[in-house]
Write a protein that holds these residues in place. Structure first.
Motif, short mmCIF file in Angstrom:
data_model
loop_
_atom_site.label_atom_id
_atom_site.label_comp_id
_atom_site.label_asym_id
_atom_site.label_seq_id
_atom_site.Cartn_x
_atom_site.Cartn_y
_atom_site.Cartn_z
N TRP A 90 0.83 -1.21 0.00
CA TRP A 90 0.00 0.00 0.00
C TRP A 90 0.87 1.25 0.00
CZ3 TRP A 90 -0.89 4.24 3.03
CH2 TRP A 90 -2.03 4.97 2.71
N SER A 91 1.93 1.23 0.79
CA SER A 91 2.85 2.36 0.85
C SER A 91 3.46 2.66 -0.52
CB SER A 91 3.95 2.06 1.87
OG SER A 91 4.93 3.05 1.88
N ALA A 92 3.83 1.61 -1.24
CA ALA A 92 4.40 1.80 -2.57
C ALA A 92 3.36 2.40 -3.52
CB ALA A 92 4.92 0.48 -3.12
N LEU A 93 2.12 1.94 -3.42
CA LEU A 93 1.06 2.51 -4.26
C LEU A 93 0.85 3.99 -3.99
CD1 LEU A 93 -1.74 -0.22 -4.24
CD2 LEU A 93 -0.29 0.45 -6.17
N GLN A 94 1.02 4.38 -2.75
CA GLN A 94 0.80 5.77 -2.33
C GLN A 94 2.06 6.63 -2.46
OE1 GLN A 94 -2.30 6.97 -1.39
NE2 GLN A 94 -2.88 4.97 -2.15
N HIS A 95 3.17 6.02 -2.87
CA HIS A 95 4.44 6.73 -3.01
C HIS A 95 4.84 7.41 -1.71
CE1 HIS A 95 4.04 5.98 -7.28
NE2 HIS A 95 2.86 6.56 -7.26
N CYS A 96 4.70 6.68 -0.60
CA CYS A 96 5.09 7.24 0.69
C CYS A 96 6.20 6.41 1.31
CB CYS A 96 3.89 7.37 1.62
SG CYS A 96 3.00 5.86 1.91
N ASP A 97 6.81 6.95 2.32
CA ASP A 97 7.99 6.36 2.95
C ASP A 97 7.61 5.14 3.77
OD1 ASP A 97 10.36 5.79 4.18
OD2 ASP A 97 10.69 7.81 4.96
N PRO A 98 8.12 3.95 3.41
CA PRO A 98 7.79 2.74 4.17
C PRO A 98 8.39 2.72 5.58
CG PRO A 98 9.41 2.24 2.49
CD PRO A 98 8.99 3.66 2.26
N LYS A 99 9.27 3.68 5.87
CA LYS A 99 9.87 3.73 7.21
C LYS A 99 8.83 4.07 8.28
CE LYS A 99 14.42 4.97 5.51
NZ LYS A 99 15.31 6.07 5.23
N THR A 100 7.67 4.56 7.87
CA THR A 100 6.60 4.88 8.84
C THR A 100 5.82 3.63 9.28
OG1 THR A 100 5.01 5.32 7.07
CG2 THR A 100 6.30 7.20 7.87
N ILE A 101 5.99 2.53 8.58
CA ILE A 101 5.19 1.33 8.85
C ILE A 101 5.43 0.74 10.24
CG2 ILE A 101 4.74 -1.04 8.11
CD1 ILE A 101 5.16 -0.04 5.20
N PRO A 102 6.67 0.55 10.68
CA PRO A 102 6.86 -0.03 12.02
C PRO A 102 6.17 0.77 13.13
CG PRO A 102 8.91 -0.13 10.80
CD PRO A 102 7.97 0.71 9.98
N ALA A 103 6.26 2.09 13.07
CA ALA A 103 5.61 2.92 14.09
C ALA A 103 4.09 2.78 14.02
CB ALA A 103 6.02 4.38 13.93
N ALA A 104 3.54 2.68 12.81
CA ALA A 104 2.09 2.50 12.65
C ALA A 104 1.64 1.18 13.26
CB ALA A 104 1.71 2.59 11.18
N LEU A 105 2.40 0.12 13.00
CA LEU A 105 2.07 -1.19 13.55
C LEU A 105 2.15 -1.18 15.08
CD1 LEU A 105 3.90 -3.49 10.99
CD2 LEU A 105 1.44 -3.19 11.25
N GLU A 106 3.17 -0.55 15.60
CA GLU A 106 3.33 -0.44 17.05
C GLU A 106 2.16 0.32 17.68
OE1 GLU A 106 4.89 -1.31 20.56
OE2 GLU A 106 5.99 -1.86 18.75
N ARG A 107 1.81 1.41 17.06
CA ARG A 107 0.74 2.27 17.60
C ARG A 107 -0.61 1.56 17.63
NH1 ARG A 107 -0.15 8.30 15.51
NH2 ARG A 107 -1.84 8.87 16.90
N LEU A 108 -0.83 0.64 16.70
CA LEU A 108 -2.09 -0.07 16.65
C LEU A 108 -2.01 -1.46 17.28
CD1 LEU A 108 -3.20 1.33 13.28
CD2 LEU A 108 -4.62 1.29 15.32
N GLY A 109 -0.93 -1.72 17.98
CA GLY A 109 -0.81 -2.99 18.70
C GLY A 109 -0.62 -4.20 17.81
N LEU A 110 0.00 -4.00 16.63
CA LEU A 110 0.16 -5.09 15.67
C LEU A 110 1.62 -5.47 15.42
CD1 LEU A 110 -2.45 -3.89 13.03
CD2 LEU A 110 -2.69 -5.85 14.56
N ALA A 111 2.54 -4.86 16.14
CA ALA A 111 3.97 -5.10 15.85
C ALA A 111 4.33 -6.58 15.95
CB ALA A 111 4.83 -4.26 16.80
N ARG A 112 3.80 -7.28 16.94
CA ARG A 112 4.15 -8.69 17.11
C ARG A 112 3.50 -9.58 16.05
NH1 ARG A 112 0.00 -11.45 19.42
NH2 ARG A 112 -1.59 -10.21 20.45
N LEU A 113 2.52 -9.05 15.34
CA LEU A 113 1.81 -9.82 14.31
C LEU A 113 2.26 -9.46 12.89
CD1 LEU A 113 -1.81 -9.46 15.77
CD2 LEU A 113 -0.21 -11.36 16.09
#
Length: 194
Positions: A90-113
């Motif tokens: 999805w990040s690639a489709l939106q031309h945005c920085d994939p470095k934001t993904i880990p923080a997004a997963l952490e914030r929504l409680g999905l990092a371990r998944l």
């Protein structure tokens, strides 16, 4: 306050039926509008028109030049991809920085998944994975159709925090939900449809 979304004399239909006629709406920066109404009154159809996914019957729509996020009933996850891979795609489709993904997963409680195939997630976990897209690429306007569906208490708290942060950052949210929104009621403008 600057309006991030404005409609003028907007009419919305589904099939050969007109659901809303001459609908005027302005949503300002920092504002959360809760669209309410019975099933079949046109809430989802309105959001689809506002997102540009279907044409209006008539009327005018002004959207933010910086774009918007649409989150519909379906989570739009590829079940064979992991949560992380779905967000990377999805990040690639939106031309945005994939470095934001880990923080997004952490914030929504999905990092371990993050490495689990999406098909193995619970309904609430899938919903949170879809909501993570809101954080990966900031947009001034969010159009959210039943974002609370399938969420447990922890998931509702995550959504409440996301909504509050969006408003605090000068963004706006237009949301449908049959449930009360998990934010301070003073921050919510309710609008009955139908």
């Amino acid at each position: 306050m600057t309006d991030l979304l404005r409609t003028q004399s907007l009419s919305v239909g589904r099939g050969d039926r007109v659901l809303l006629r001459d609908f005027d709406l302005a949503v300002a920066a920092g504002e959360l509008v809760h669209l309410r109404g019975r099933n079949g009154t046109g809430k989802t159809s309105l959001l689809e028109v506002l997102a540009g996914l279907r044409p209006a019957v008539s009327g005018k729509i002004e959207r933010p030049a910086a774009g918007l996020h649409w989150l519909g009933h379906k989570n739009a996850l590829n079940g064979d991809l992991s949560v992380l891979e779905n967000l990377q795609f999805w990040s690639a489709l939106q031309h945005c920085d994939p470095k934001t993904i880990p923080a997004a997963l952490e914030r929504l409680g999905l990092a371990r998944l993050r490495h689990r195939p999406s098909r193995t997630l619970s309904a609430g976990q899938k919903r949170r994975a879809a909501l993570a897209r809101l954080l990966v690429a900031p947009r001034p306007l969010w159009l959210l159709d039943e974002p609370l569906a399938a969420l447990d208490v922890e998931g509702l708290a995550h959504v409440g925090a996301l909504l509050s942060a969006q408003l605090d950052g000068g963004g706006a949210v237009l949301v449908t939900s049959h449930q009360p929104l998990p934010v301070d009621a003073a921050r919510v403008r309710s609008l009955e449809i139908g």
